[in-house]
Write a protein that holds these residues in place. Structure first.
Motif, short mmCIF file in Angstrom:
data_model
loop_
_atom_site.label_atom_id
_atom_site.label_comp_id
_atom_site.label_asym_id
_atom_site.label_seq_id
_atom_site.Cartn_x
_atom_site.Cartn_y
_atom_site.Cartn_z
N UNK A 166 -14.11 -1.95 -13.76
CA UNK A 166 -13.42 -1.80 -12.47
C UNK A 166 -11.91 -1.78 -12.66
N UNK A 167 -11.28 -1.07 -11.77
CA UNK A 167 -9.84 -0.88 -11.89
C UNK A 167 -9.26 -0.69 -10.49
N UNK A 168 -8.07 -1.17 -10.29
CA UNK A 168 -7.45 -0.98 -8.96
C UNK A 168 -5.94 -0.84 -9.11
N UNK A 169 -5.39 -0.12 -8.21
CA UNK A 169 -3.92 0.04 -8.16
C UNK A 169 -3.43 -0.40 -6.78
N UNK A 170 -2.50 -1.31 -6.79
CA UNK A 170 -1.92 -1.76 -5.52
C UNK A 170 -0.50 -1.21 -5.40
N UNK A 171 -0.16 -0.73 -4.24
CA UNK A 171 1.19 -0.24 -4.00
C UNK A 171 1.73 -1.01 -2.80
N UNK A 172 2.87 -1.63 -2.98
CA UNK A 172 3.39 -2.37 -1.84
C UNK A 172 4.89 -2.21 -1.75
N UNK A 173 5.42 -2.42 -0.50
CA UNK A 173 6.86 -2.31 -0.26
C UNK A 173 7.32 -3.51 0.55
N UNK A 174 8.10 -4.42 -0.07
CA UNK A 174 8.57 -5.59 0.68
C UNK A 174 9.42 -5.20 1.90
N UNK A 175 10.19 -4.09 1.77
CA UNK A 175 11.05 -3.71 2.88
C UNK A 175 10.21 -3.22 4.06
N UNK A 176 9.13 -2.49 3.75
CA UNK A 176 8.29 -1.99 4.83
C UNK A 176 7.19 -2.99 5.19
N UNK A 177 7.07 -4.04 4.36
CA UNK A 177 6.07 -5.08 4.58
C UNK A 177 4.65 -4.50 4.67
N UNK A 178 4.38 -3.56 3.76
CA UNK A 178 3.05 -2.95 3.79
C UNK A 178 2.55 -2.81 2.34
N UNK A 179 1.25 -2.75 2.25
CA UNK A 179 0.66 -2.49 0.94
C UNK A 179 -0.60 -1.65 1.12
N UNK A 180 -0.96 -0.97 0.07
CA UNK A 180 -2.24 -0.27 0.04
C UNK A 180 -2.90 -0.49 -1.32
N UNK A 181 -4.22 -0.29 -1.36
CA UNK A 181 -4.98 -0.53 -2.61
C UNK A 181 -5.96 0.63 -2.83
N UNK A 182 -5.99 1.12 -4.07
CA UNK A 182 -7.01 2.10 -4.46
C UNK A 182 -7.77 1.53 -5.65
N UNK A 220 -12.94 2.50 -3.67
CA UNK A 220 -12.55 1.86 -2.39
C UNK A 220 -11.06 2.11 -2.16
N UNK A 221 -10.73 2.33 -0.94
CA UNK A 221 -9.31 2.49 -0.59
C UNK A 221 -9.02 1.59 0.61
N UNK A 222 -7.97 0.80 0.48
CA UNK A 222 -7.55 -0.05 1.61
C UNK A 222 -6.15 0.41 1.97
N UNK A 223 -6.09 1.09 3.15
CA UNK A 223 -4.82 1.70 3.53
C UNK A 223 -4.00 0.76 4.40
N UNK A 224 -2.74 0.77 4.16
CA UNK A 224 -1.82 0.25 5.16
C UNK A 224 -2.12 -1.16 5.64
N UNK A 225 -2.15 -2.10 4.70
CA UNK A 225 -2.38 -3.48 5.08
C UNK A 225 -1.03 -4.19 5.21
N UNK A 226 -0.85 -5.00 6.28
CA UNK A 226 0.45 -5.68 6.44
C UNK A 226 0.70 -6.69 5.34
N UNK A 227 1.94 -6.72 4.91
CA UNK A 227 2.36 -7.68 3.89
C UNK A 227 3.10 -8.82 4.61
N UNK A 228 2.64 -10.06 4.36
CA UNK A 228 3.29 -11.18 5.06
C UNK A 228 4.79 -11.23 4.79
N UNK A 229 5.49 -11.66 5.75
CA UNK A 229 6.96 -11.74 5.66
C UNK A 229 7.38 -12.75 4.61
N UNK A 230 8.42 -12.41 3.82
CA UNK A 230 9.05 -13.35 2.90
C UNK A 230 8.26 -13.69 1.68
#
Ligand SMILES: [Zn+2]
Length: 260
Positions: A166-182, A220-230
């Motif tokens: 199994x393998x996954x790639x997470x992409x996240x942006x602290x400024x946009x407070x969002x992440x996605x996972x493939x 599996x793809x998890x799109x556009x999940x909110x990233x907690x503040x701070x």
């Protein structure tokens, strides 16, 4: 004039064509009048002919040997040589020679026949061995033909590949407070279970970051999940949890990846 008994020695020599001159004439004259000596010559010639033939053939019949032995036994060894013709007689021992030679030949032929049988047996074995070797050579040649064929293709085969990990790639942006996972190559989840993504912060406990199910291909793809503040993500991890989701990981980490 010699008697019938005195010709006995000459019969074997005559049969061997070794009797010459006056001795031959004398015997031939006697043969015209003596049926017994004629028969003896015929039999001796028959035996000699058989011996000549038997060098490469089967064992001569035993009665030939018997007849030769009888001929030797019939030799008039006790008869004294008349003093008037001492040069006529070459001695009994000389007269016996053809019969003795014939007997020796007979024994030799028997021995040769036995050796011949043994040799034939060995030859049969060698022939079988040669045939076997020939077959192996033919097989080797066939294999060489394949290996040297210009269109020969070589394919390496080994154990079937293990299931891909199994393998996954997470992409996240602290400024946009969002992440996605493939994710890919995920094992199917048991009923009532789901995969849960965790943010492992630089400080504090893992934070739940979403539930996901793999499709039938393990993707599996998890799109556009909110990233907690701070939150500064030190790492991301995935565990198997109840489908409703957990507040904290309750099973071993399946996959993990460092964040910043
Ligand atoms: Zn005679």
């Amino acid at each position: 004039m010699k008697t019938h008994e005195q010709f006995a020695d000459d019969l074997a020599l005559y049969a061997l064509e070794e009797l010459t001159g006056s001795e031959r004439l004398e015997l031939e004259q006697h043969l015209e009048t003596c049926a017994a000596c004629r028969r003896e010559v015929q039999e001796l010639r028959g035996d000699l002919g058989l011996l000549a033939l038997s060098g490469a053939g089967p064992r001569p019949p035993a009665r030939s040997k018997d007849r030769l032995l009888r001929a030797i036994a019939a030799e008039p060894r006790g008869i004294s040589v008349p003093a008037s013709v001492p040069e006529r007689r070459r001695g009994l021992s000389w007269g016996l020679i053809p019969a003795v030679v014939a007997l020796v030949l007979l024994v030799a032929v028997g021995t040769l026949w036995n050796q011949n049988q043994a040799l034939q047996h060995n030859l049969d074995g060698l022939a079988a061995l040669y045939r076997g070797t020939g077959e192996q050579l033919a097989q080797a040649e066939e294999q060489l033909r394949l290996l040297s064929a210009p269109d020969a293709v070589q394919v390496s085969l080994g154990p079937q590949a293990e299931p891909r990990k199994p393998h996954a790639t997470a992409i996240y942006s602290p400024s946009q407070k969002r992440l996605m996972l493939m994710a890919s190559n995920l094992a199917p989840v048991p009923a009532g279970k789901a995969y849960e993504l965790w943010i492992i912060p630089t400080e504090g406990a893992p934070i739940p970051a979403g539930m996901f199910h793999p499709d039938e291909h393990g993707n599996a793809v998890m799109m556009d999940h909110p990233l907690p503040e701070g939150v500064v993500a030190k790492a991301f991890a995935v565990t198997l949890e109840d489908a409703a989701g957990s507040d904290k990981p309750t099973s071993p980490i399946l996959i993990v990846g460092a964040g910043l």
